[in-house]
Design an enzyme around this catalytic site. Structure first.
Site, PDB file in Angstrom:
ATOM      1  N   GLU A   1       0.807  -1.221   0.000  1.00 24.22           N
ATOM      2  CA  GLU A   1       0.000   0.000   0.000  1.00 24.22           C
ATOM      3  C   GLU A   1       0.844   1.277   0.000  1.00 24.22           C
ATOM      4  OE1 GLU A   1      -3.142  -0.048   2.898  1.00 24.22           O
ATOM      5  OE2 GLU A   1      -4.010  -1.904   2.131  1.00 24.22           O
TER       6      GLU A   1
ATOM      7  N   THR B   1       0.655   1.843  -8.185  1.00 19.72           N
ATOM      8  CA  THR B   1       0.076   3.024  -8.827  1.00 19.72           C
ATOM      9  C   THR B   1       1.079   3.636  -9.796  1.00 19.72           C
ATOM     10  OG1 THR B   1      -1.211   3.465  -6.827  1.00 19.72           O
ATOM     11  CG2 THR B   1      -1.038   5.259  -8.417  1.00 19.72           C
TER      12      THR B   1
ATOM     13  N   ARG C   1      -7.267  -0.097  -5.832  1.00 16.12           N
ATOM     14  CA  ARG C   1      -6.335  -0.932  -5.071  1.00 16.12           C
ATOM     15  C   ARG C   1      -6.515  -2.391  -5.461  1.00 16.12           C
ATOM     16  NH1 ARG C   1      -1.841  -2.696  -2.787  1.00 16.12           N
ATOM     17  NH2 ARG C   1      -2.165  -4.004  -0.957  1.00 16.12           N
TER      18      ARG C   1
ATOM     19  N   ASP D   1       6.853  -5.135 -11.218  1.00 16.01           N
ATOM     20  CA  ASP D   1       6.119  -4.767 -10.011  1.00 16.01           C
ATOM     21  C   ASP D   1       5.888  -6.048  -9.213  1.00 16.01           C
ATOM     22  OD1 ASP D   1       4.614  -3.373  -8.127  1.00 16.01           O
ATOM     23  OD2 ASP D   1       2.745  -3.649  -9.235  1.00 16.01           O
TER      24      ASP D   1
ATOM     25  N   GLN E   1       3.492  -6.876   0.602  1.00 16.92           N
ATOM     26  CA  GLN E   1       3.233  -7.426   1.923  1.00 16.92           C
ATOM     27  C   GLN E   1       4.342  -8.410   2.319  1.00 16.92           C
ATOM     28  OE1 GLN E   1       0.874  -7.123  -0.383  1.00 16.92           O
ATOM     29  NE2 GLN E   1      -0.490  -5.645   0.579  1.00 16.92           N
TER      30      GLN E   1
END
Length: 373
Positions: A47, A52, A203, A225, A229
Site C-alpha cells: 500500500e 500506482t 487498489r 512490479d 506485503q
C-alpha cells in the site's frame, strides 16, 4: 575478345535477398536493444503506491486498456468502496458515535452494517481454496456498493461521519478512495467505465511479479512490479539478478500508521528496514536507487493534526514544517546506507503523488536523465 557482362539478378532472388537483409537488420536491432535494455524493479511495502506508479507507466508509455481490463477495474473500484466501509464502520462503535446519527442516517448505517457483516467464511485449507474464497468475496463486495449507493452517500455526508473519517489512519483506510465515494453516482451505473483517475486509485493487491516493457525516449525499459506485503517478499529474489536500478516507493503519510499484517509495527519503520535491506543487498551494491516518497499531499495535510514526534520511533523529530518533516525522513533513508559516499552516489530522492497524472511524466524523465543517459 570482348569482356564478359554480368548476368542480371533474377527478380525473385533479389526480392529474397532484400527480405533476408531486412530480417537480419531487424534481428540486429533487437539484439542491440536487448543489450542496452534497462531492468528496473519497483519495490516497497504494501500500500505504498508502487503499483500506482506501475499503472502510471502503463498510462504514459504502454498500450491502452482493453475492454476486459476496464471491466476488471470497474469491479475492483466497486469492491474498494465496500472495503473502505469495512475498515471505517468499526470506528463508529469504538468512538461511541452510534447515537449521534440522525434517524435517516442511522437507518442507512444499520443497513450498511448488516450488508458488510456477511463475509464469506468457508473453510480453506489450500491456496487454491483461499483464492476461490477471495474471488467470491470480491464479487459480493462489488455488488454491495451498487446496491447500497444511497445509504453510503447518506452516511458519508453526515456530520457524524466527519469524526469517523478524521480517524481513518488508525484503520489504514485509503485516502484516495474518497474519490470513489464522490463519484458513486457514476460508479454505480450499469454501463460504468472507470476513468483514468479511478484506475490509478484502484487498489489491487499484487501477488506475483508483473513485467511490462516500454520504449521511453528511445530507451528500452523492462519494469517489474511485485507484492509488498511481508508474505509476498519471498517471491522477490528470483528477479533481483541483472537489475540495473531500483525504484523504491515509501508513503510519507504512513509515519503514524501500523501494518495490516503486524498491528504493532509502524509502517514507516517497516519501510525503512525494508529499504535498508535492499540498499545493502549484494544484487544492488552498484545500482542506483530512486526513492519515491509518495503521498506527499496527504503527508502535508496530516502534519497539521498528527505530530511526528508523538510516534515512539520518531521521537527525535524537532522540526515544525512540511519541509523540515520531509528532510527528516530523507535523512532517515540516507542513514540506511553503509556509508555517506554510497548514499550520495546511489540515492536519488523524489517526493511525489503517484496518482497525479500531471507529474507522472516529469518524474520519469528525471529518472532517465539523471540515471540512464
Amino acid at each position: 575478345m570482348g569482356g564478359c557482362a554480368s548476368k542480371p539478378e533474377d527478380p525473385e532472388a533479389k526480392a529474397l535477398r532484400e527480405r533476408t537483409n531486412a530480417i537480419e537488420k531487424q534481428l540486429e536491432e533487437s539484439r542491440l536493444m536487448e543489450l542496452t535494455k534497462i531492468k528496473l524493479l519497483l519495490l516497497g511495502a504494501g500500500e505504498s503506491g508502487k503499483s500506482t506508479i506501475f499503472k502510471q507507466l502503463r498510462l504514459l508509455y504502454g498500450a491502452p486498456r482493453s475492454r476486459e481490463d476496464l471491466k476488471m477495474f470497474s469491479r475492483v473500484v466497486r469492491g474498494n468502496v465496500t472495503v473502505l466501509l469495512k475498515r471505517l464502520v468499526p470506528l463508529v462503535t469504538s468512538l461511541e458515535l452510534e447515537g449521534n446519527f440522525e434517524e435517516n442516517e442511522r437507518a442507512a448505517y444499520d443497513k450498511i452494517l448488516e450488508s458488510i457483516s456477511g463475509n464469506v467464511t468457508e473453510a480453506c485449507t489450500t491456496p487454491v481454496q483461499r483464492n476461490q474464497m477471495e474471488i467470491k468475496q470480491a464479487e459480493i463486495d462489488a455488488t454491495i456498493s451498487v446496491d447500497l449507493k444511497n445509504e453510503i452517500q447518506t452516511v458519508f455526508s453526515s456530520k457524524t461521519w466527519e469524526a469517523v473519517w478524521a480517524e481513518r489512519s488508525t484503520v489504514n483506510a485509503i485516502d484516495a478512495h474518497m474519490l470513489f465515494i464522490k463519484d458513486l453516482d457514476m460508479i454505480s451505473k450499469p454501463n460504468y467505465t472507470p476513468t483514468t483517475q479511478h484506475i490509478l486509485c484502484a487498489r489491487v493487491r499484487t501477488t506475483n511479479a508483473v513485467k511490462e516493457e516500454y520504449d521511453i525516449d528511445g530507451q528500452r525499459f523492462e519494469i517489474y512490479d511485485v507484492g509488498g506485503q511481508r508474505s509476498e517478499r519471498k517471491k522477490w529474489m528470483p528477479i533481483f539478478d541483472g537489475s540495473d536500478a531500483v525504484i523504491f516507493v515509501a508513503a510519507l503519510s504512513e509515519y503514524d500508521q501500523k501494518l495490516a499484517e503486524a498491528k504493532r509495527m509502524n509502517r514507516m519503520t517497516e519501510a525503512l528496514g525494508l529499504f535498508k535491506s535492499i540498499a545493502n543487498h549484494h544484487a544492488f551494491r552498484k545500482a542506483p536507487i530512486l526513492l519515491f516518497l509518495n503521498k506527499k499531499d496527504l503527508f502535508e495535510e496530516k502534519l497539521l493534526h498528527s505530530k511526528i514526534e508523538d510516534q515512539k520511533d520518531f521521537s527525535d523529530y524537532c522540526g515544525c514544517s512540511y519541509e523540515d518533516a520531509t528532510a527528516y525522513f530523507i535523512e532517515k533513508y540516507r542513514d540506511c546506507f553503509i556509508s555517506d559516499e554510497e548514499s550520495e552516489n546511489r540515492l536519488f530522492v523524489h517526493p511525489t503523488v503517484a496518482t497525479d497524472t500531471e507529474n507522472g511524466k516529469p518524474f520519469l524523465c528525471i529518472c532517465i536523465k539523471q540515471n540512464f543517459e
